[in-house]
Design a protein around this motif. Structure first.
Motif, PDB file in Angstrom:
ATOM      1  N   ALA A  75       0.833  -1.206   0.000  1.00 16.15           N
ATOM      2  CA  ALA A  75       0.000   0.000   0.000  1.00 16.15           C
ATOM      3  C   ALA A  75       0.868   1.257   0.000  1.00 16.15           C
ATOM      4  CB  ALA A  75      -0.924  -0.011   1.215  1.00 16.15           C
ATOM      5  N   LEU A  76       1.930   1.252   0.800  1.00 13.75           N
ATOM      6  CA  LEU A  76       2.840   2.398   0.831  1.00 13.75           C
ATOM      7  C   LEU A  76       3.529   2.594  -0.518  1.00 13.75           C
ATOM      8  CD1 LEU A  76       4.481   1.899   4.361  1.00 13.75           C
ATOM      9  CD2 LEU A  76       2.775   3.611   3.706  1.00 13.75           C
ATOM     10  N   LEU A  77       3.991   1.488  -1.100  1.00 13.52           N
ATOM     11  CA  LEU A  77       4.655   1.575  -2.403  1.00 13.52           C
ATOM     12  C   LEU A  77       3.694   2.047  -3.486  1.00 13.52           C
ATOM     13  CD1 LEU A  77       6.733  -1.728  -2.254  1.00 13.52           C
ATOM     14  CD2 LEU A  77       7.690   0.573  -2.391  1.00 13.52           C
ATOM     15  N   LEU A 160      -6.384   1.394  -6.922  1.00  9.52           N
ATOM     16  CA  LEU A 160      -6.538   2.827  -6.667  1.00  9.52           C
ATOM     17  C   LEU A 160      -6.834   3.590  -7.949  1.00  9.52           C
ATOM     18  CD1 LEU A 160      -3.615   3.382  -4.116  1.00  9.52           C
ATOM     19  CD2 LEU A 160      -6.058   3.259  -3.614  1.00  9.52           C
ATOM     20  N   MET A 161      -6.193   3.180  -9.044  1.00 13.35           N
ATOM     21  CA  MET A 161      -6.426   3.856 -10.320  1.00 13.35           C
ATOM     22  C   MET A 161      -7.807   3.542 -10.883  1.00 13.35           C
ATOM     23  SD  MET A 161      -2.682   3.419 -12.153  1.00 13.35           S
ATOM     24  CE  MET A 161      -3.206   4.287 -13.638  1.00 13.35           C
ATOM     25  N   ALA A 162      -8.424   2.445 -10.412  1.00 16.14           N
ATOM     26  CA  ALA A 162      -9.761   2.085 -10.884  1.00 16.14           C
ATOM     27  C   ALA A 162     -10.850   2.963 -10.281  1.00 16.14           C
ATOM     28  CB  ALA A 162     -10.048   0.620 -10.560  1.00 16.14           C
ATOM     29  N   VAL A 163     -10.514   3.665  -9.187  1.00 20.34           N
ATOM     30  CA  VAL A 163     -11.484   4.559  -8.544  1.00 20.34           C
ATOM     31  C   VAL A 163     -11.564   5.857  -9.343  1.00 20.34           C
ATOM     32  CG1 VAL A 163     -12.056   5.828  -6.437  1.00 20.34           C
ATOM     33  CG2 VAL A 163     -11.019   3.557  -6.291  1.00 20.34           C
ATOM     34  N   ASP A 164     -12.770   6.336  -9.571  1.00 25.00           N
ATOM     35  CA  ASP A 164     -12.978   7.563 -10.337  1.00 25.00           C
ATOM     36  C   ASP A 164     -12.192   8.715  -9.719  1.00 25.00           C
ATOM     37  OD1 ASP A 164     -14.110   9.978 -11.456  1.00 25.00           O
ATOM     38  OD2 ASP A 164     -15.780   8.748 -12.155  1.00 25.00           O
ATOM     39  N   SER A 165     -11.479   9.449 -10.544  1.00 26.15           N
ATOM     40  CA  SER A 165     -10.683  10.575 -10.042  1.00 26.15           C
ATOM     41  C   SER A 165     -11.543  11.645  -9.388  1.00 26.15           C
ATOM     42  CB  SER A 165      -9.871  11.195 -11.191  1.00 26.15           C
ATOM     43  OG  SER A 165     -10.743  11.667 -12.214  1.00 26.15           O
ATOM     44  N   GLY A 166     -12.822  11.672  -9.746  1.00 27.02           N
ATOM     45  CA  GLY A 166     -13.727  12.643  -9.134  1.00 27.02           C
ATOM     46  C   GLY A 166     -13.906  12.429  -7.652  1.00 27.02           C
ATOM     47  N   GLN A 167     -13.650  11.215  -7.173  1.00 30.99           N
ATOM     48  CA  GLN A 167     -13.769  10.953  -5.742  1.00 30.99           C
ATOM     49  C   GLN A 167     -12.769  11.801  -4.956  1.00 30.99           C
ATOM     50  OE1 GLN A 167     -16.037   9.062  -4.444  1.00 30.99           O
ATOM     51  NE2 GLN A 167     -16.824   7.944  -6.193  1.00 30.99           N
ATOM     52  N   GLY A 168     -11.542  11.887  -5.476  1.00 34.02           N
ATOM     53  CA  GLY A 168     -10.529  12.710  -4.819  1.00 34.02           C
ATOM     54  C   GLY A 168     -10.885  14.185  -4.862  1.00 34.02           C
ATOM     55  N   GLU A 169     -11.445  14.636  -5.977  1.00 34.16           N
ATOM     56  CA  GLU A 169     -11.848  16.035  -6.096  1.00 34.16           C
ATOM     57  C   GLU A 169     -12.989  16.358  -5.133  1.00 34.16           C
ATOM     58  OE1 GLU A 169     -12.844  16.570 -10.163  1.00 34.16           O
ATOM     59  OE2 GLU A 169     -10.833  16.056 -10.900  1.00 34.16           O
ATOM     60  N   ALA A 170     -13.917  15.392  -4.985  1.00 33.82           N
ATOM     61  CA  ALA A 170     -15.024  15.595  -4.047  1.00 33.82           C
ATOM     62  C   ALA A 170     -14.509  15.683  -2.617  1.00 33.82           C
ATOM     63  CB  ALA A 170     -16.025  14.455  -4.175  1.00 33.82           C
ATOM     64  N   ARG A 184      -9.989   7.307   3.740  1.00 33.42           N
ATOM     65  CA  ARG A 184     -11.417   7.289   4.038  1.00 33.42           C
ATOM     66  C   ARG A 184     -12.312   7.194   2.798  1.00 33.42           C
ATOM     67  NH1 ARG A 184     -11.967  12.047   8.699  1.00 33.42           N
ATOM     68  NH2 ARG A 184     -10.347  11.238  10.103  1.00 33.42           N
ATOM     69  N   ILE A 185     -11.809   7.647   1.657  1.00 30.33           N
ATOM     70  CA  ILE A 185     -12.663   7.703   0.481  1.00 30.33           C
ATOM     71  C   ILE A 185     -12.198   6.750  -0.616  1.00 30.33           C
ATOM     72  CG2 ILE A 185     -13.691   9.207  -1.245  1.00 30.33           C
ATOM     73  CD1 ILE A 185     -14.392   9.910   1.678  1.00 30.33           C
ATOM     74  N   ILE A 186     -10.956   6.922  -1.056  1.00 32.33           N
ATOM     75  CA  ILE A 186     -10.484   6.196  -2.241  1.00 32.33           C
ATOM     76  C   ILE A 186     -10.187   4.731  -1.939  1.00 32.33           C
ATOM     77  CG2 ILE A 186      -8.697   6.131  -4.019  1.00 32.33           C
ATOM     78  CD1 ILE A 186      -8.412   9.168  -3.654  1.00 32.33           C
ATOM     79  N   PHE A 187      -9.405   4.489  -0.884  1.00 34.35           N
ATOM     80  CA  PHE A 187      -8.980   3.118  -0.595  1.00 34.35           C
ATOM     81  C   PHE A 187     -10.159   2.188  -0.303  1.00 34.35           C
ATOM     82  CE2 PHE A 187      -6.945  -0.285   1.873  1.00 34.35           C
ATOM     83  CZ  PHE A 187      -5.939  -0.630   0.982  1.00 34.35           C
ATOM     84  N   PRO A 188     -11.162   2.594   0.516  1.00 31.30           N
ATOM     85  CA  PRO A 188     -12.306   1.688   0.740  1.00 31.30           C
ATOM     86  C   PRO A 188     -13.025   1.293  -0.546  1.00 31.30           C
ATOM     87  CG  PRO A 188     -12.288   3.435   2.378  1.00 31.30           C
ATOM     88  CD  PRO A 188     -11.244   3.804   1.365  1.00 31.30           C
ATOM     89  N   GLN A 189     -13.101   2.212  -1.515  1.00 34.23           N
ATOM     90  CA  GLN A 189     -13.765   1.880  -2.776  1.00 34.23           C
ATOM     91  C   GLN A 189     -12.894   0.974  -3.646  1.00 34.23           C
ATOM     92  OE1 GLN A 189     -15.998   5.187  -4.713  1.00 34.23           O
ATOM     93  NE2 GLN A 189     -15.087   6.431  -3.095  1.00 34.23           N
ATOM     94  N   ALA A 190     -11.574   1.098  -3.493  1.00 33.96           N
ATOM     95  CA  ALA A 190     -10.654   0.269  -4.277  1.00 33.96           C
ATOM     96  C   ALA A 190     -10.648  -1.178  -3.797  1.00 33.96           C
ATOM     97  CB  ALA A 190      -9.241   0.846  -4.209  1.00 33.96           C
TER      98      ALA A 190
END
Length: 288
Positions: A75-77, A160-170, A184-190
């Motif tokens: 995950a760190l890498l 992580l790349m499969a998660v919509d980039s809009g999630q980070g913007e939100a 809290r947002i990206i990793f749980p969805q990934a």
């Protein structure tokens, strides 16, 4: 109008291949079972042998520890690979390139023999003998964990790349820091994308631990080898080891199936943070 009867198309090629396969498998089973050189009565005697059971416990321990360490390191890498800092990106890329490009068996032997060029570890306040620190167990665990971390990093990065980039913007619109947004947002969805390959890697790790027998790390295969070195029941003890590996991987496969089914059963809904951010952005747009 009369109902039309559907007749499936015949495929004689598939039938011929199936017959050949059945014949080949049946012949192989017959040759193994009828062999006078296998002492079948010895197999039940060693299935629950105390030495074998101890080896099974260590194999499971290797698998659990190696997977936990590799998941954290991976995950760190993965986050380093997706960072904007070129030093972090290149370090993670070099790590993945090296550990995926060299055989795991070589890495195990390397860590086991590290005392050849680092005989002692000087911490300033104490000097430790490398042999006492990097034991066979530690060397095997280091090799398994560091090697697996390289594969985990790519699995995590893909998720992580499969998660919509809009999630980070939100998340950014709601005032989340990059770390908070990731955790809290990206990793749980990934996780939906990450969990299946992690399950496959765990099953693979159960079998990969057998490589640590080269440094006598006392896993299942090492214990079996120690036994047949004394009684010369080589095939019988290898069958015992194979039975246990099959049992462990079958249980792991069942657990993976249950986890994947549970994840697949959930109905996807946009996260609350996404919906809240969209409301904020819409309200700001209407004010403008």
């Amino acid at each position: 109008m009369s109902e039309q009867k559907i007749i499936p198309a015949r495929n004689p090629g598939q039938v011929a291949i199936a017959i050949v396969l059945l014949f080949g498998v049946g012949l192989l089973i017959y040759l193994v079972i009828s062999s006078p050189f296998i002492t079948w009565a010895a197999i039940p005697q060693f299935i629950l042998d105390e030495t074998v059971v101890d080896g099974i416990k260590l194999t499971i321990l290797f698998t659990v520890l190696a997977m936990v360490i590799s998941i954290v390191a991976g995950a760190l890498l993965a986050m380093m690979r997706l960072a904007s800092n070129p030093v972090l990106v290149n370090f993670a890329g070099l790590y993945i390139w090296f550990f995926r490009g060299t055989p795991l068996l070589v890495q195990i032997i390397f860590w086991f023999n590290i005392q050849l060029f680092i005989p002692s570890i000087n911490l300033g306040f104490v000097v430790l003998d490398t042999n006492s620190v990097v034991t066979a167990f530690v060397a095997a665990l280091l090799a398994l964990s560091l090697n697996e971390a390289a594969y985990m990093a790519e699995i995590m990065r893909g998720g992580l790349m499969a998660v919509d980039s809009g999630q980070g913007e939100a998340a950014k619109a709601l005032g989340y820091t990059p770390v908070q947004a990731m955790l809290r947002i990206i990793f749980p969805q990934a996780l939906r994308v990450i969990i299946p390959p992690i399950g496959n890697q765990t099953i693979s790790m159960l079998k990969t631990t057998s490589l640590v027998s080269v440094v006598a790390a006392q896993d299942l295969l090492t214990r079996v080898q120690n036994i047949y070195a004394r009684n010369f029941l080589i095939i019988e003890l290898l069958i015992v080891a194979s039975i246990w590996y099959l049992l462990m991987t079958t249980v792991a496969s069942g657990l993976q199936y249950l986890i994947e089914r549970r994840l697949g059963r959930a109905t996807y809904e946009a996260p609350a943070v996404w919906r809240a951010a969209m409301r904020i952005l819409r309200s700001e747009g209407s004010k403008g």
